[in-house]
Design a protein around this motif. Structure first.
Motif, PDB file in Angstrom:
ATOM      1  N   ARG A   1     -10.363  42.982 -41.858  1.00  0.00           N
ATOM      2  CA  ARG A   1      -9.578  43.881 -40.817  1.00  0.00           C
ATOM      3  C   ARG A   1      -9.330  44.030 -39.709  1.00  0.00           C
ATOM      4  O   ARG A   1      -8.165  43.719 -38.498  1.00  0.00           O
ATOM      5  N   ARG A   2     -10.572  43.408 -38.643  1.00  0.00           N
ATOM      6  CA  ARG A   2     -10.799  42.681 -37.683  1.00  0.00           C
ATOM      7  C   ARG A   2      -9.560  41.923 -37.025  1.00  0.00           C
ATOM      8  O   ARG A   2      -9.564  41.253 -35.717  1.00  0.00           O
ATOM      9  N   LEU A   3      -9.709  40.838 -37.918  1.00  0.00           N
ATOM     10  CA  LEU A   3      -8.420  39.549 -37.974  1.00  0.00           C
ATOM     11  C   LEU A   3      -7.143  39.858 -37.479  1.00  0.00           C
ATOM     12  O   LEU A   3      -6.672  38.921 -37.493  1.00  0.00           O
ATOM     13  N   ARG A   4      -7.169  40.488 -37.461  1.00  0.00           N
ATOM     14  CA  ARG A   4      -5.200  41.720 -37.833  1.00  0.00           C
ATOM     15  C   ARG A   4      -4.332  40.779 -36.870  1.00  0.00           C
ATOM     16  O   ARG A   4      -5.072  41.237 -35.574  1.00  0.00           O
ATOM     17  N   GLU A   5      -3.271  40.980 -36.583  1.00  0.00           N
ATOM     18  CA  GLU A   5      -1.993  41.288 -36.074  1.00  0.00           C
ATOM     19  C   GLU A   5      -2.725  42.131 -34.907  1.00  0.00           C
ATOM     20  O   GLU A   5      -2.718  43.115 -35.084  1.00  0.00           O
ATOM     21  N   LYS A   6      -2.282  42.323 -32.920  1.00  0.00           N
ATOM     22  CA  LYS A   6      -1.847  43.646 -32.419  1.00  0.00           C
ATOM     23  C   LYS A   6      -0.754  43.967 -33.320  1.00  0.00           C
ATOM     24  O   LYS A   6      -0.805  44.093 -33.871  1.00  0.00           O
ATOM     25  N   SER A   7      -1.557  45.685 -33.194  1.00  0.00           N
ATOM     26  CA  SER A   7      -0.901  46.647 -33.800  1.00  0.00           C
ATOM     27  C   SER A   7       0.388  47.069 -33.136  1.00  0.00           C
ATOM     28  O   SER A   7       0.359  47.813 -31.276  1.00  0.00           O
ATOM     29  N   TYR A   8       1.389  47.083 -33.232  1.00  0.00           N
ATOM     30  CA  TYR A   8       2.764  48.129 -32.498  1.00  0.00           C
ATOM     31  C   TYR A   8       3.222  48.700 -32.435  1.00  0.00           C
ATOM     32  O   TYR A   8       3.884  50.185 -32.104  1.00  0.00           O
ATOM     33  N   GLY A   9       1.949  49.715 -33.548  1.00  0.00           N
ATOM     34  CA  GLY A   9       1.985  51.214 -33.452  1.00  0.00           C
ATOM     35  C   GLY A   9       3.039  51.701 -34.843  1.00  0.00           C
ATOM     36  O   GLY A   9       3.889  50.998 -35.767  1.00  0.00           O
ATOM     37  N   GLU A  10       4.407  52.372 -33.454  1.00  0.00           N
ATOM     38  CA  GLU A  10       5.766  52.915 -34.587  1.00  0.00           C
ATOM     39  C   GLU A  10       6.511  51.426 -34.824  1.00  0.00           C
ATOM     40  O   GLU A  10       7.589  52.278 -35.591  1.00  0.00           O
ATOM     41  N   ALA A  11       6.449  50.705 -33.558  1.00  0.00           N
ATOM     42  CA  ALA A  11       7.495  49.542 -34.100  1.00  0.00           C
ATOM     43  C   ALA A  11       7.411  48.987 -35.347  1.00  0.00           C
ATOM     44  O   ALA A  11       7.883  48.231 -35.542  1.00  0.00           O
ATOM     45  N   GLY A  12       6.159  49.318 -36.337  1.00  0.00           N
ATOM     46  CA  GLY A  12       5.820  48.027 -36.727  1.00  0.00           C
ATOM     47  C   GLY A  12       6.546  48.700 -38.341  1.00  0.00           C
ATOM     48  O   GLY A  12       6.576  49.444 -38.046  1.00  0.00           O
ATOM     49  N   GLY A  13       7.403  47.370 -38.466  1.00  0.00           N
ATOM     50  CA  GLY A  13       8.107  47.023 -39.650  1.00  0.00           C
ATOM     51  C   GLY A  13       9.675  47.410 -39.383  1.00  0.00           C
ATOM     52  O   GLY A  13      10.388  47.733 -40.380  1.00  0.00           O
ATOM     53  N   ARG A  14      10.170  48.331 -37.552  1.00  0.00           N
ATOM     54  CA  ARG A  14      11.485  48.205 -37.298  1.00  0.00           C
ATOM     55  C   ARG A  14      11.749  47.361 -37.090  1.00  0.00           C
ATOM     56  O   ARG A  14      11.540  46.229 -36.436  1.00  0.00           O
ATOM     57  N   PRO A  15      12.927  47.683 -37.124  1.00  0.00           N
ATOM     58  CA  PRO A  15      14.154  46.632 -36.098  1.00  0.00           C
ATOM     59  C   PRO A  15      13.093  45.121 -34.727  1.00  0.00           C
ATOM     60  O   PRO A  15      13.056  46.527 -33.808  1.00  0.00           O
ATOM     61  N   GLN A  16      13.304  43.824 -34.782  1.00  0.00           N
ATOM     62  CA  GLN A  16      12.807  43.612 -33.326  1.00  0.00           C
ATOM     63  C   GLN A  16      13.448  44.830 -31.941  1.00  0.00           C
ATOM     64  O   GLN A  16      12.919  45.076 -30.909  1.00  0.00           O
ATOM     65  N   ALA A  17      15.018  44.271 -32.157  1.00  0.00           N
ATOM     66  CA  ALA A  17      15.576  45.532 -30.997  1.00  0.00           C
ATOM     67  C   ALA A  17      14.266  47.047 -31.141  1.00  0.00           C
ATOM     68  O   ALA A  17      15.219  47.025 -29.968  1.00  0.00           O
ATOM     69  N   TRP A  18      14.100  47.528 -32.281  1.00  0.00           N
ATOM     70  CA  TRP A  18      13.922  48.892 -31.347  1.00  0.00           C
ATOM     71  C   TRP A  18      13.009  48.473 -30.738  1.00  0.00           C
ATOM     72  O   TRP A  18      12.771  49.217 -29.463  1.00  0.00           O
ATOM     73  N   LEU A  19      12.075  47.626 -30.879  1.00  0.00           N
ATOM     74  CA  LEU A  19      10.527  47.566 -30.330  1.00  0.00           C
ATOM     75  C   LEU A  19      10.831  46.689 -28.849  1.00  0.00           C
ATOM     76  O   LEU A  19      10.904  47.582 -27.458  1.00  0.00           O
ATOM     77  N   ASP A  20      12.510  45.900 -28.568  1.00  0.00           N
ATOM     78  CA  ASP A  20      12.745  46.123 -27.333  1.00  0.00           C
ATOM     79  C   ASP A  20      12.617  46.158 -26.076  1.00  0.00           C
ATOM     80  O   ASP A  20      12.791  46.383 -25.158  1.00  0.00           O
ATOM     81  N   GLU A  21      13.439  47.737 -26.628  1.00  0.00           N
ATOM     82  CA  GLU A  21      14.348  48.824 -25.767  1.00  0.00           C
ATOM     83  C   GLU A  21      13.154  49.830 -25.100  1.00  0.00           C
ATOM     84  O   GLU A  21      13.346  50.125 -24.546  1.00  0.00           O
ATOM     85  N   ARG A  22      11.950  49.538 -25.940  1.00  0.00           N
ATOM     86  CA  ARG A  22      11.257  50.364 -25.330  1.00  0.00           C
ATOM     87  C   ARG A  22       9.644  49.626 -24.913  1.00  0.00           C
ATOM     88  O   ARG A  22       8.940  50.393 -24.290  1.00  0.00           O
ATOM     89  N   PHE A  23       9.926  48.175 -24.653  1.00  0.00           N
ATOM     90  CA  PHE A  23       8.402  47.248 -24.656  1.00  0.00           C
ATOM     91  C   PHE A  23       8.726  47.365 -23.222  1.00  0.00           C
ATOM     92  O   PHE A  23       9.529  47.456 -22.265  1.00  0.00           O
ATOM     93  N   VAL A  24       7.471  47.771 -22.774  1.00  0.00           N
ATOM     94  CA  VAL A  24       7.146  47.886 -21.096  1.00  0.00           C
ATOM     95  C   VAL A  24       6.608  46.927 -20.820  1.00  0.00           C
ATOM     96  O   VAL A  24       5.218  46.736 -20.905  1.00  0.00           O
ATOM     97  N   PRO A  25       5.867  45.630 -20.565  1.00  0.00           N
ATOM     98  CA  PRO A  25       5.587  44.563 -20.034  1.00  0.00           C
ATOM     99  C   PRO A  25       4.421  44.787 -18.910  1.00  0.00           C
ATOM    100  O   PRO A  25       4.732  45.396 -18.468  1.00  0.00           O
ATOM    101  N   PRO A  26       3.396  43.986 -19.402  1.00  0.00           N
ATOM    102  CA  PRO A  26       2.726  44.150 -18.592  1.00  0.00           C
ATOM    103  C   PRO A  26       2.702  43.203 -17.079  1.00  0.00           C
ATOM    104  O   PRO A  26       3.641  43.078 -16.816  1.00  0.00           O
ATOM    105  N   PRO A  27       2.315  44.262 -15.622  1.00  0.00           N
ATOM    106  CA  PRO A  27       2.494  43.736 -14.739  1.00  0.00           C
ATOM    107  C   PRO A  27       1.919  41.913 -14.269  1.00  0.00           C
ATOM    108  O   PRO A  27       1.152  42.212 -15.048  1.00  0.00           O
TER     109      PRO A  27
END
Length: 212
Positions: free
Chosen positions: A82-108
């Motif tokens: 399981r350590r080779l999994r993709e990054k976890s996106y928490g509550e966003a996983g399985g939701r529409p990409q737009a849902w994540l895009d609205e909330r995502f804070v990019p790194p500085p």
């Protein structure tokens, strides 16, 4: 000579449905089960017959299905990690990409990037993600096997390659090694200098040749 072949799984249902992947346990699309077969055949052509081969895979269904085709040709069992999994996106996983895009804070652009909070509850930081993949790689590379196949995800490929070249985790905040779905990245270490090479990154010729 040690050779690692890092496979990014082919297109999965979350790509087609436009939802966030991460730990969402999506499947390969029917068309890309065929791509998994082509990946396995390409690896079989590159690795000498009779050579010892080890296969390691993320435990999510889309990578496991890809690994199944590989292990079938090589006659071995995959080690699911399981350590080779993709990054976890928490509550966003399985939701529409737009849902994540609205909330995502990019790194500085400068400053703390590895422990950066992306604004999504339950999502892994890049530091947590990198540490688990690095730990998996440490274990994989303790084996003396000369031919190892790792089946993982497009995002986690960056962590695999960074671990391979011994990039310090604290320096990996800017790292990004891009590879398309269904690709094979070849890594090699020589027996004399023990230099580690990235021989090819994101090779997909095995997929295109079937269409010619």
């Amino acid at each position: 000579m040690r050779s690692l072949y890092v496979v990014t799984h082919p297109e999965a249902t979350h790509h087609v449905e436009g939802v966030v992947g991460g730990w969402h346990d999506s499947l390969l699309t029917p068309a890309d089960v065929r791509a998994a077969v082509l990946i396995a055949r390409a690896l079989r052509a590159r690795i000498p017959v009779g050579a010892e081969v080890e296969v390691f895979s993320s435990d999510l269904q889309r990578t496991r299905r890809t690994a199944d085709e590989v292990t079938h040709l090589f006659g071995v069992e995959a080690v699911l990690d399981r350590r080779l999994r993709e990054k976890s996106y928490g509550e966003a996983g399985g939701r529409p990409q737009a849902w994540l895009d609205e909330r995502f804070v990019p790194p500085p652009a400068v400053g703390e990037r590895m422990d950066h909070d992306e604004g999504v509850p339950g999502a892994e930081t890049k530091a947590v993600w990198a540490r688990r993949v690095y730990a998996a790689m440490d274990e994989i590379l303790r084996s003396p096997c000369e031919h190892q196949i790792i089946v993982t995800h497009g995002g986690s490929l960056t962590c695999v390659v960074a671990a391979w070249i011994r990039m310090p985790i604290e320096s990996a905040g800017y790292a990004s090694f891009q590879a398309p779905s269904g690709s094979i990245t070849t890594l090699r270490e020589d027996d004399f200098f023990h230099n580690r090479q990235v021989v090819s990154l994101g090779d997909t010729r095995h997929l295109h040749s079937a269409q010619d």
